[in-house]
Design an enzyme around this catalytic site. Structure first.
Site, mmCIF file in Angstrom:
data_model
loop_
_atom_site.group_PDB
_atom_site.id
_atom_site.type_symbol
_atom_site.label_atom_id
_atom_site.label_comp_id
_atom_site.label_asym_id
_atom_site.label_seq_id
_atom_site.Cartn_x
_atom_site.Cartn_y
_atom_site.Cartn_z
ATOM 1 N N CYS A 212 6.473 9.206 -18.091
ATOM 2 C CA CYS A 212 7.193 9.220 -19.113
ATOM 3 C C CYS A 212 8.466 8.603 -19.418
ATOM 4 O O CYS A 212 8.592 8.324 -20.760
ATOM 5 C CB CYS A 212 8.046 10.885 -18.748
ATOM 6 S SG CYS A 212 6.881 12.009 -18.274
ATOM 7 N N GLU B 122 6.838 10.016 -30.492
ATOM 8 C CA GLU B 122 5.570 9.172 -30.765
ATOM 9 C C GLU B 122 5.894 8.040 -31.516
ATOM 10 O O GLU B 122 5.061 7.105 -31.077
ATOM 11 C CB GLU B 122 4.437 10.196 -31.529
ATOM 12 C CG GLU B 122 4.064 11.208 -30.641
ATOM 13 C CD GLU B 122 3.004 12.223 -31.333
ATOM 14 O OE1 GLU B 122 3.533 12.883 -32.092
ATOM 15 O OE2 GLU B 122 2.006 12.201 -30.879
ATOM 16 N N CYS C 277 0.273 6.871 -6.585
ATOM 17 C CA CYS C 277 1.113 7.166 -7.603
ATOM 18 C C CYS C 277 2.744 7.639 -6.930
ATOM 19 O O CYS C 277 3.458 7.524 -7.803
ATOM 20 C CB CYS C 277 0.603 8.614 -8.154
ATOM 21 S SG CYS C 277 0.694 9.899 -7.279
ATOM 22 N N SER D 61 -0.714 -1.020 8.762
ATOM 23 C CA SER D 61 -0.321 -2.160 9.974
ATOM 24 C C SER D 61 -1.405 -3.557 9.604
ATOM 25 O O SER D 61 -2.290 -3.130 8.468
ATOM 26 C CB SER D 61 -0.922 -1.705 11.134
ATOM 27 O OG SER D 61 -2.326 -1.334 11.163
ATOM 28 N N ILE D 62 -1.152 -4.327 10.197
ATOM 29 C CA ILE D 62 -1.923 -5.646 9.903
ATOM 30 C C ILE D 62 -3.090 -5.542 10.360
ATOM 31 O O ILE D 62 -4.082 -5.758 9.475
ATOM 32 C CB ILE D 62 -1.181 -6.967 10.644
ATOM 33 C CG1 ILE D 62 0.212 -6.833 10.560
ATOM 34 C CG2 ILE D 62 -2.004 -8.188 10.434
ATOM 35 C CD1 ILE D 62 0.905 -8.197 11.238
ATOM 36 N N CYS E 202 9.483 14.752 -17.517
ATOM 37 C CA CYS E 202 8.814 16.005 -16.949
ATOM 38 C C CYS E 202 9.364 16.128 -15.755
ATOM 39 O O CYS E 202 9.102 17.386 -15.315
ATOM 40 C CB CYS E 202 7.453 15.622 -17.296
ATOM 41 S SG CYS E 202 6.635 14.833 -15.718
ATOM 42 N N GLY F 118 -4.791 -2.751 10.688
ATOM 43 C CA GLY F 118 -5.693 -1.860 10.076
ATOM 44 C C GLY F 118 -6.292 -2.574 8.916
ATOM 45 O O GLY F 118 -7.318 -2.197 8.517
HETATM 46 C C1 LIG Z 1 -2.865 2.146 -2.693
HETATM 47 C C2 LIG Z 1 -3.310 1.149 -1.746
HETATM 48 C C3 LIG Z 1 -3.284 -0.258 -2.271
HETATM 49 C C4 LIG Z 1 -3.509 -1.417 -1.491
HETATM 50 N N1 LIG Z 1 -3.407 -2.438 -1.935
HETATM 51 C C5 LIG Z 1 -3.720 -3.385 -0.990
HETATM 52 C C6 LIG Z 1 -3.625 -4.843 -1.486
HETATM 53 O O1 LIG Z 1 -3.376 -5.002 -2.586
HETATM 54 N N2 LIG Z 1 -3.907 -5.877 -0.647
HETATM 55 C C7 LIG Z 1 -4.499 -5.465 0.400
HETATM 56 O O2 LIG Z 1 -4.927 -6.309 1.306
HETATM 57 N N3 LIG Z 1 -4.597 -4.249 0.932
HETATM 58 C C8 LIG Z 1 -4.424 -3.330 0.393
HETATM 59 N N4 LIG Z 1 -4.406 -2.141 0.796
HETATM 60 C C9 LIG Z 1 -4.747 -1.855 2.183
HETATM 61 C C10 LIG Z 1 -3.708 -1.647 2.833
HETATM 62 O O3 LIG Z 1 -3.173 -3.001 3.128
HETATM 63 C C11 LIG Z 1 -4.289 -1.068 4.359
HETATM 64 O O4 LIG Z 1 -4.589 0.356 3.800
HETATM 65 C C12 LIG Z 1 -3.396 -1.190 5.408
HETATM 66 O O5 LIG Z 1 -2.903 -2.192 5.827
HETATM 67 C C13 LIG Z 1 -4.411 -0.514 6.546
HETATM 68 O O6 LIG Z 1 -3.248 -0.218 7.597
HETATM 69 P P1 LIG Z 1 -3.582 1.316 8.571
HETATM 70 O O7 LIG Z 1 -2.651 0.939 9.453
HETATM 71 O O8 LIG Z 1 -2.828 2.247 7.497
HETATM 72 O O9 LIG Z 1 -4.997 1.287 8.814
HETATM 73 P P2 LIG Z 1 -5.811 2.666 9.147
HETATM 74 O O10 LIG Z 1 -6.054 3.348 7.544
HETATM 75 O O11 LIG Z 1 -4.960 3.276 10.113
HETATM 76 O O12 LIG Z 1 -7.071 2.014 9.605
HETATM 77 C C14 LIG Z 1 -7.755 1.325 8.780
HETATM 78 C C15 LIG Z 1 -8.898 0.834 9.787
HETATM 79 O O13 LIG Z 1 -8.765 -0.098 10.768
HETATM 80 C C16 LIG Z 1 -9.081 0.340 11.817
HETATM 81 N N5 LIG Z 1 -7.992 0.000 12.817
HETATM 82 C C17 LIG Z 1 -6.366 0.335 12.562
HETATM 83 N N6 LIG Z 1 -5.967 -0.239 13.473
HETATM 84 C C18 LIG Z 1 -6.897 -1.063 14.393
HETATM 85 C C19 LIG Z 1 -6.803 -1.708 15.747
HETATM 86 N N7 LIG Z 1 -5.649 -1.834 16.153
HETATM 87 N N8 LIG Z 1 -7.977 -2.057 16.083
HETATM 88 C C20 LIG Z 1 -9.211 -1.546 15.797
HETATM 89 N N9 LIG Z 1 -9.426 -1.054 14.691
HETATM 90 C C21 LIG Z 1 -8.201 -0.722 14.056
HETATM 91 C C22 LIG Z 1 -9.472 2.100 11.584
HETATM 92 O O14 LIG Z 1 -10.188 2.682 12.517
HETATM 93 C C23 LIG Z 1 -9.910 1.962 10.255
HETATM 94 O O15 LIG Z 1 -11.126 1.683 10.386
HETATM 95 C C24 LIG Z 1 -3.803 -0.971 -0.199
HETATM 96 C C25 LIG Z 1 -4.086 0.253 0.472
HETATM 97 C C26 LIG Z 1 -3.630 1.194 -0.741
HETATM 98 C C27 LIG Z 1 -3.852 2.694 0.003
HETATM 99 S S1 FES Z 2 9.466 11.950 -15.474
HETATM 100 FE FE1 FES Z 2 7.385 12.646 -15.941
HETATM 101 S S2 FES Z 2 6.076 11.195 -14.865
HETATM 102 FE FE2 FES Z 2 8.262 10.500 -14.592
HETATM 103 S S1 FES Z 3 0.532 8.848 -3.641
HETATM 104 FE FE1 FES Z 3 0.186 10.730 -2.613
HETATM 105 S S2 FES Z 3 -0.222 11.857 -4.104
HETATM 106 FE FE2 FES Z 3 -0.267 10.149 -5.033
#
Ligand SMILES: Cc1cc2nc3c(=O)[nH]c(=O)nc-3n(C[C@H](O)[C@H](O)[C@H](O)COP(=O)(O)OP(=O)(O)OC[C@H]3O[C@@H](n4cnc5c(N)ncnc54)[C@H](O)[C@@H]3O)c2cc1C
Ligand code: FES
Ligand code: FES
Length: 1238
Positions: free
Chosen positions: A127, A1183, A25, A295-296, A90, A298
């Site tokens: 909103c 509304e 959000c 990250s990629i 809001c 992740g």
């Molecule tokens: C709201 C939201 C929307 C998203 N939409 C999409 C989407 O449309 N398409 C899509 O493809 N993805 C989507 N994602 C996924 C997003 O791309 C991944 O969450 C992000 O790339 C993960 O990277 P990170 O570094 O945060 O991983 P982390 O959350 O830090 O780790 C993820 C996992 O990988 C492991 N890990 C991380 N790095 C390593 C490493 N180098 N070696 C071994 N293990 C490792 C961790 O232990 C964990 O299990 C979405 C995520 C969110 C939260």
């Molecule tokens: S102003 Fe209410 S959610 Fe954006």
């Molecule tokens: S994105 Fe963090 S509270 Fe919704």
């Protein structure tokens, strides 16, 4: 602990908000500054603080919204700009919007409008409808055509100096290693791969979590807890970037944002053209802030751990032939393996992903990717796909690569199709066979949360057809655009309106008085109030089945958790019979009627503890029954609330059928919309010396006060209620808030400690009421010209578990005629019981379903006659003095005038011709255009709104206390404008105070659009009393300034406080007047995928003399976009066995985001049309506009009907189903391979 929890709960920085806690959000955005491991310069970017672990930002600089500007130190230009452009209503989303922009400007001070528009994919605003936010942000760009445009001053970006050095952040503090013990777990931040190896070896028997951005916890929340956490941010080997002529190597810790930059930098290089496709694809992966943090590596690891995850990164990289490098901590060896092998056969235990390697592709390789989603941004794919096809001389040279996500955990390559296409020369027959081969080889997993298997098969095959069509370079112009994606240019808006200078500051287009406070995060919502001593946090224990007999409720496991203090249930109440009509009991006693029903309340020392403990309350059901979840099921099981059946007969329908030339029959159905207010429901109850001080986020303070007193069997004066402000209500905080008020009050009374009850998003969605689903059948009779003579409608409303929801059955009936005069009606409305929470009002609860039904009927009539729907609708519009369905004579009916003017201004006839020509020329891209109307009956119900105006004699400043609730609709601003006008004082001399029971008791609910005008009129009434009282002084001292007049009045013993009740008197029979508005909506649909976009919307509204055109246009835009969600993407999905809501979060519930709004959006307020029956000649605006948005659905349907005509020669009318999702749109055509020309 997350950064968000730390900021809000420890540092007391409540400007940063929280709602979803899953990166969906954006309201929790902050910026972080640090020296990344692979860079010599400090980088500043925005992230979601809700998923950022606190210890991951050790040594980083964090900027929050209050840190960049404030009332005291001066607002930041972004805060000023969003306020000035009316980009806050809001205000709950606003700090997140500001901080996301702040991060963007740090990255690119010379920003373009396109880059701005691309940056708000992760920030939801319920909103505003986004247009004013985008305009405000685009005003910093170098190329937007926005009045007031001015680039950011670089000094405004470096305001936050390091508290240690007094200089800008050097970024060096975050580079040290960490080895900590936190709450029993070990926390490491190694600096090298070797160190990381040591840590992993030392902890090889422990449950260890490596993490980089930690964003995956927004999706997979239950993977933990872990014994060991390892932060990869400083492991330098994970960041390398090398590009050679043969490949590009990226460290696994490359963020998705950095990946985008690298792709852009290399896409022109020979052999790396495919990077432009990956780049385009990546821009729709997750959202900007997730891409900044995640990250990629992740992402690939999520897919590795959860095979059904539709990873876009995996799909695109696998088709490109990527490899990954893996470091084995046991052997300290690195190994490079193909991505497919990594995914299918490498055990990653004790291993680290270190790099991704993308190969150079031969010059003849065509590479294309797709991502088809329920909404344009920040949504995971129904299906994603990537195609790598070596191609020359119309022939596939060797084996292509076809990779698909979203089909099943096992599906990666479409192997049969790859084999089929290998070395094939493309022809029409080959293309058709490839399509059917792919469709037939796919076996998608069925799940209620996914689109249907049939759709995903056809979608994937349709995408292959798109690619092959592009390869064929077809000579058939009609199918050529099938190969292309829909293109969305930068959006724009235009607003025209009249101001009334004689009444300024009333009727002046002004931003909201509290908007800068909202933009700086200083506006205080209930949950932002500081923690009281001894405060407890509460969470509801809720039923997890929809229909059951309760055996016993056992809280013992919950109470064993240290820090959990109490469990309260029905037996603890002094009165469990609840005054809120929609929910007879506060806590269920014998029977559960819906999954989500409150069974009790857990109290604990922290909110996370309370939430965790609430899940541990065990319920033994002596009998569990199959829940009733649809109106059809309810009908089959004889569960209609028959006494609530409602029938209306107008004219003589039986006779009318005999004289009509034609008839049509059809069905319309609509799902259930969740309010999606950004501030979830919250109440704080604080015991005082003589009662309870209650702080509630409610539209209905009076009911909350009553419920809170009743449950503890005390008089209402025991409860002292204040409503500081409401972070969006839309009807959802009218009745259901009383459940929270009662529970919190009970908790405070029983424990004698303050109790804060703030619902997490999932509980909020499961527990509380929503927009009722409808199912209607209709029959209409009309002349050959299209004059509709008679309509019969039979509809069922899913009212939930109590018959109180039947209010909607009656209410929507009165709206079924909308703006169309039909002399004969027969309408039967049935209220169907289901095992769901009793439905509640959601913005314009009557007119939204009614508009869907009535506009659909007129579209159907037009279709049957082969006329454009605008012709038929225009013929049937109401005229002055005609009587509507509810028996109201339409005086001052402006609908024909609005229609005529808008049709002209929007050049509807010319555009219909252009669209017809476009549709004739294009088989796979189709356009539709329609006009929709709204007649919204305004009724001054209840006793009315009161206001107390006080003038402070010493300085002449003015304070207003009133009974209306500010929830974003601009109520305070209109109130202040009215009083400023009457007293002749500047607006900044006036403060409007929150609704408080002690000053404004017995307040009628702020709903039905009446509260702003009515509260303003009450304040005006009080101001007029004061003006009268001060008149003799004014006459005596005609030249005295305002302050002197106030002093002298006080000295003359004039009471400078006055109260006035704006008494409500209903009209006859009950409506006081109607607000009319008309819209023209033009859309384009991709027939092969079902995706669509709104090319242009024109709205003309009669708001009488608008009290504040800027606010009223804001209401129009916000309402319209909320309606787009209702009609296109929002619905609640239930588990058929348990009755639980399955899409209880942002991952699966999809309100519109910034790119779902019209590309070209023009709004006009009808000038010179004072409303004789409205307050100060104005009309209500909150509304009406939402009903107009059904035009998006109907224009899409027209487009798809054109496709059906092309493909099958059929001129039928596709049944109307809302939301008309991407899936439903595509499925409504009925494709098969025989239709696939090349
Ligand atoms: C709201 C939201 C929307 C998203 N939409 C999409 C989407 O449309 N398409 C899509 O493809 N993805 C989507 N994602 C996924 C997003 O791309 C991944 O969450 C992000 O790339 C993960 O990277 P990170 O570094 O945060 O991983 P982390 O959350 O830090 O780790 C993820 C996992 O990988 C492991 N890990 C991380 N790095 C390593 C490493 N180098 N070696 C071994 N293990 C490792 C961790 O232990 C964990 O299990 C979405 C995520 C969110 C939260
Ligand atoms: S102003 Fe209410 S959610 Fe954006
Ligand atoms: S994105 Fe963090 S509270 Fe919704």
């Amino acid at each position: 602990m997350s950064l968000n929890e730390y900021l809000r709960e420890k540092a007391g920085l409540k400007g940063t908000k929280v709602m979803c806690r899953e990166a969906g959000c954006g309201c929790c955005a902050v910026t972080v500054s640090h020296l990344p491991t692979d860079s010599n310069t400090v980088k500043t970017y925005s992230v979601q603080s809700c998923l950022t672990p606190l210890y991951a930002v050790d040594g980083w600089q964090i900027s929050t919204v209050e840190g960049i500007g404030s009332q005291r130190d001066g607002f930041h230009p972004i805060q000023e700009r969003i306020a000035k452009f009316n980009g806050t209503q809001c205000g709950y989303c606003t700090p997140g919007m500001v901080m996301n922009m702040y991060g963007l400007l740090h990255q690119k001070p010379n920003i373009t409008a396109q880059e701005v528009e691309d940056n708000f994919d992760g920030n939801i605003c319920r909103c505003t409808g986004y247009r004013p936010i985008l305009d405000a942000m685009k005003s910093f760009s170098e190329d937007a055509n926005i009045p007031g445009r001015k680039a950011i001053d670089i000094e405004d970006l470096n305001k936050n100096l390091c508290p240690k050095t007094g200089e800008t952040c050097s970024g060096n503090c975050g580079s040290r290693s960490l080895d900590l013990e936190i709450s029993g777990a070990r926390w490491y931040r190694p600096l090298t791969l070797a160190d990381l190896g040591k840590v992993m070896k030392a902890n090889k028997d422990k449950k260890t979590r490596l993490f980089f951005g930690n964003t995956s916890t927004g999706i997979y929340k239950n993977d933990g807890p872990f014994d060991v956490y390892v932060d990869l941010h400083r492991v330098k080997e994970l960041f390398s970037f090398q590009a050679t002529d043969t490949n590009v190597r990226l460290g696994a810790a490359t963020t998705l944002t950095q990946f985008l930059e690298k792709l852009r930098g290399h896409q022109e290089k020979p052999g790396f053209k495919c990077f432009s496709q990956v780049h385009k694809h990546l821009k729709v992966v997750a959202n900007v802030m997730v891409r900044n943090a995640g990250s990629i590596g992740g992402n690939l690891m999520i897919k590795h751990n959860h095979k059904d995850f539709p990873s876009d990164i995996f799909t695109t990289l696998e088709a490109a032939g990527a490899q990954v490098e893996i470091f084995d901590t046991a052997s300290s060896a690195k190994k490079t393996v193909p991505l497919l092998e990594f995914m299918t056969s490498v055990n990653m235990s004790g291993k680290v992903l270190t790099a991704v390697i993308l190969p150079r592709l031969a010059d003849n390789v065509v590479y294309r990717t797709f991502k088809i989603t329920p909404r344009w941004q920040n949504a995971h794919a129904y299906v994603n796909a990537a195609f790598k096809i070596p191609f020359a001389d119309m022939t596939v040279k060797g084996q292509p690569s076809i990779v698909l996500g979203g089909i099943s955990a096992d599906t990666i390559h479409a192997k049969k199709t790859e084999t089929f296409l290998a070395n094939k020369k493309l022809s029409a027959a080959v293309v058709k066979e490839a399509y059917s081969t792919l469709r037939d080889e796919l076996v998608p997993t069925e799940s209620p949360l996914e689109s249907s298997a049939k759709y995903r098969k056809e979608l994937a095959s349709g995408l292959l057809y798109k690619v092959l069509l592009g390869l064929c370079g077809t000579k058939n112009p009609k199918v050529r655009t099938g190969a292309e994606d829909l293109h969305r240019p930068v959006s724009s808006g235009l607003q025209t309106y009249q101001e009334m200078a004689r009444e300024f500051p009333l009727k002046h287009a002004l931003p909201k008085v509290t908007s800068t406070l909202q933009a700086s995060g200083e506006a205080v919502f209930v949950n932002d109030m500081p923690k009281f001593q001894q405060e407890l946090f509460a969470a509801f224990a809720i039923a997890d089945v929809g229909s059951a007999i309760i055996g016993s409720i056992d809280p013992s496991e919950a109470l064993k958790i240290p820090g959990v203090t109490h469990f309260l249930s029905a037996k603890d109440t002094l009165c469990n019979d609840f005054p809120q009509p929609m929910n007879p009991e506060l806590f269920a006693t014998k029977e559960v009627f819906y999954a989500g029903q409150p069974l009790g309340l857990v109290l604990a020392e922290t909110q996370p503890l309370a939430i965790e403990a609430a899940k541990k309350v065990k319920v033994n059901y002596s009998k569990v029954m199959t829940p009733i979840l649809t109106v059809e099921d309810s009908l089959a099981r004889g569960k209609e609330f028959e006494s609530k059946r409602k029938t209306t007969v107008i004219g003589n329908p039986d006779d009318a059928w005999k004289s009509v030339d034609h008839t049509v029959e059809g069905t319309v159905s609509m799902g259930s919309q969740y309010h999606f207010y950004m501030e979830t429901q919250v109440t704080l109850a604080v015991p005082s010396e003589d009662g309870i001080d209650l702080y509630a986020s409610t539209q209905n303070s009076d009911l909350c006060q009553f419920a809170a007193s009743r449950v503890i069997d005390k008089p209402m004066h025991f409860i002292n209620i204040t409503v500081p402000r409401v972070g969006g209500g839309f009807g959802g905080k009218s009745l259901d808030t009383s459940t929270l008020a009662a529970a919190a009050s009970l908790g405070a009374y029983k424990t004698k400690r303050p109790v804060r009850l703030s619902l997490d998003l999932s509980s909020n969605m499961r527990m509380l009421g929503k927009r009722p689903p409808y199912k209607a059948t209709y029959k209409a009779g009309f002349t050959k010209e299209g004059d509709v003579q008679v309509i019969e409608v039979d509809y069922m409303v899913d009212v939930g578990f109590t018959e109180d929801g039947s209010f909607f059955t009656t209410y929507s009936m009165g709206y079924l005629d909308m703006c169309y005069h039909v002399p004969n009606w027969k309408i039967v409305g049935k209220s169907m019981m289901t095992n769901k929470r009793t439905m509640v009002a959601v913005r314009a609860p009557g007119s939204v379903p009614a508009a869907l039904i009535s506009e659909s009927i007129f579209e159907h009539v037009a279709q049957a006659l082969g006329k454009h729907s605008t012709v038929v609708k225009e013929l049937n519009l109401y005229s002055e003095k005609q009587t509507d369905l509810t028996g109201h004579v339409l005086n001052n009916c402006t609908v024909r005038e609005l229609w005529r003017r808008l049709k002209d201004v929007a050049e509807v006839d010319a555009r219909i011709r252009q669209i017809n020509a476009f549709n004739q020329e294009n088989q796979w891209k189709k356009r539709g255009i329609t006009m929709t109307t709204c007649k919204y009956g305004m009724c001054y119900f209840g006793a009315g709104h009161g206001a107390t105006v006080t003038i402070f004699a010493r300085d002449g400043s003015v304070q207003i206390s009133q009974g209306g609730v500010e929830m974003g609709q601009g109520l305070y601003t209109k109130v202040a404008q009215g009083v400023a006008h009457i007293l002749g004082v500047p607006l900044d001399n006036i403060k409007v105070r929150p609704n408080q029971g002690v000053i404004s008791p017995n307040s009628v609910v702020s709903g039905g659009s009446v509260a702003s005008e009515s509260s303003m009129q009450a304040a005006i009434g009080a101001a007029e009393i004061l003006r009268e009282r001060m008149k003799p002084i004014k006459e005596k001292f005609p030249d005295a300034d305002w302050k002197t007049l106030c002093e002298k009045s006080n000295a003359s013993k004039i009471d400078l406080t006055a109260r006035f009740l704006n008494e409500h008197r209903m009209g006859s029979p009950y409506i006081n007047y109607h607000t009319y508005c008309v819209a023209v909506t033009e859309t384009e649909v991709d027939v092969l995928t079902g995706e669509s976009q709104i090319r242009r919307v024109d709205i003309m509204a009669d708001y009488g003399e608008s009290l504040n055109p800027m606010i009223d246009i804001g209401q129009t835009e916000g309402g319209f976009v909320m309606g787009l969600g209702n009609f296109a993407s929002e619905d609640t999905i239930f588990d058929s066995k348990t009755g639980q809501i399955l899409n209880d979060g942002t991952w699966n519930y999809k309100p519109p985001t910034t790119k779902d709004i019209p590309i070209d959006w023009r709004i006009h307020l009808l000038p010179d049309t004072p409303n004789p029956s409205g307050i100060r000649s104005s009309k209500a605006t909150g509304e009406p506009s939402i009903a107009l948005s059904v035009g998006g659905l109907l224009a899409n349907k027209q487009a798809l009907q054109s496709a059906r005509k092309d493909l099958f020669g059929k001129e039928d009318f596709i049944p109307v189903v809302a939301p008309f999702t991407v899936e439903r749109a595509q499925q409504s055509v009925g494709l098969n391979e025989s239709l696939l020309a090349v």
